[in-house]
Scaffold this motif. Structure first.
Motif, PDB file in Angstrom:
ATOM      1  N   GLU A  64       0.826  -1.205   0.000  1.00  0.00           N
ATOM      2  CA  GLU A  64       0.000   0.000   0.000  1.00  0.00           C
ATOM      3  C   GLU A  64       0.862   1.257   0.000  1.00  0.00           C
ATOM      4  N   SER A  67       2.171   1.783  -3.414  1.00  0.00           N
ATOM      5  CA  SER A  67       1.087   2.284  -4.260  1.00  0.00           C
ATOM      6  C   SER A  67       0.860   3.771  -4.021  1.00  0.00           C
ATOM      7  N   LEU A  68       0.860   4.183  -2.761  1.00  0.00           N
ATOM      8  CA  LEU A  68       0.668   5.601  -2.435  1.00  0.00           C
ATOM      9  C   LEU A  68       1.816   6.448  -2.965  1.00  0.00           C
ATOM     10  N   THR A  70       3.751   5.738  -5.528  1.00  0.00           N
ATOM     11  CA  THR A  70       3.630   5.781  -6.989  1.00  0.00           C
ATOM     12  C   THR A  70       2.559   6.778  -7.407  1.00  0.00           C
ATOM     13  N   THR A  71       1.422   6.744  -6.725  1.00  0.00           N
ATOM     14  CA  THR A  71       0.341   7.684  -7.039  1.00  0.00           C
ATOM     15  C   THR A  71       0.787   9.127  -6.789  1.00  0.00           C
ATOM     16  N   ALA A  72       1.484   9.342  -5.688  1.00  0.00           N
ATOM     17  CA  ALA A  72       1.967  10.698  -5.373  1.00  0.00           C
ATOM     18  C   ALA A  72       2.972  11.166  -6.419  1.00  0.00           C
ATOM     19  N   ARG A  73       3.861  10.281  -6.848  1.00  0.00           N
ATOM     20  CA  ARG A  73       4.837  10.668  -7.885  1.00  0.00           C
ATOM     21  C   ARG A  73       4.143  11.008  -9.190  1.00  0.00           C
ATOM     22  N   GLU A  74       3.169  10.179  -9.562  1.00  0.00           N
ATOM     23  CA  GLU A  74       2.437  10.448 -10.803  1.00  0.00           C
ATOM     24  C   GLU A  74       1.715  11.790 -10.716  1.00  0.00           C
ATOM     25  N   SER A  75       1.103  12.047  -9.565  1.00  0.00           N
ATOM     26  CA  SER A  75       0.406  13.316  -9.371  1.00  0.00           C
ATOM     27  C   SER A  75       1.382  14.489  -9.424  1.00  0.00           C
TER      28      SER A  75
END
Length: 165
Positions: A64, A67-68, A70-75
């Motif tokens: 998790e 995943s967080l 990765t999501t933060a980097r993408e954002s």
């Protein structure tokens, strides 16, 4: 007495999904310890079950967290790209505005210089006209003064009739 490897194979691990709270984990019911199982073996089983559950929970938490991240980097990448695009658009708009203002100032400068050139030509023509008028007046004045001097010279050369006598 049972060996440790056999005990591990017999343990059934409860299944967890990502959102199962720790309190909701199914733990096999504690059955009475059979007579052939020693308290040490039972404690080892409980300890092993706790370790497996802890390892699974840590693995789920790490998944998790990844995943967080990765999501933060993408954002963050998306926000950075949007900011770069917006900055480039603002720079392009500023460049266009600068070009328009430069062109307008150049037109105004050309118009002003043209007007000044026309005004200068008109003033120079007026100066030439005034110089011509000055020259003509001087010539007329010189001619008039010369004429008056000649009349005076002619009058002085003839003696007055009343004075001779």
């Amino acid at each position: 007495m049972m060996n440790f490897e056999t005990t591990l194979d017999e343990i059934t691990t409860p299944t967890l999904d990502e959102h199962t709270p720790v309190d909701d984990v199914e733990v096999p019911s504690t059955e009475p310890i059979p007579d052939q199982e020693s308290p040490t073996t039972a404690a080892a089983r409980v300890l092993e079950l706790a370790a497996v559950t802890a390892d699974r929970l840590v693995a789920d938490a790490e998944t998790e967290a990844e995943s967080l991240v990765t999501t933060a980097r993408e954002s963050a990448d998306a926000i950075g790209e949007a900011s770069r695009t917006e900055a480039q658009e603002a720079a392009a708009e500023l460049a266009r505005t600068k070009e328009r203002q430069t062109a307008e100032l150049e037109r105004e400068r050309t118009t002003a210089l043209s007007g000044l050139a026309d005004e200068k030509a008109a003033l120079e023509a007026q100066i030439a006209t005034l110089r011509q008028i000055q020259h003509d007046h001087r010539s007329q004045l010189r001619d008039h003064l010369n004429e008056q001097l000649s009349l005076l010279d002619a009058a002085v050369l003839e003696p007055p009739a009343a004075v001779a006598g």
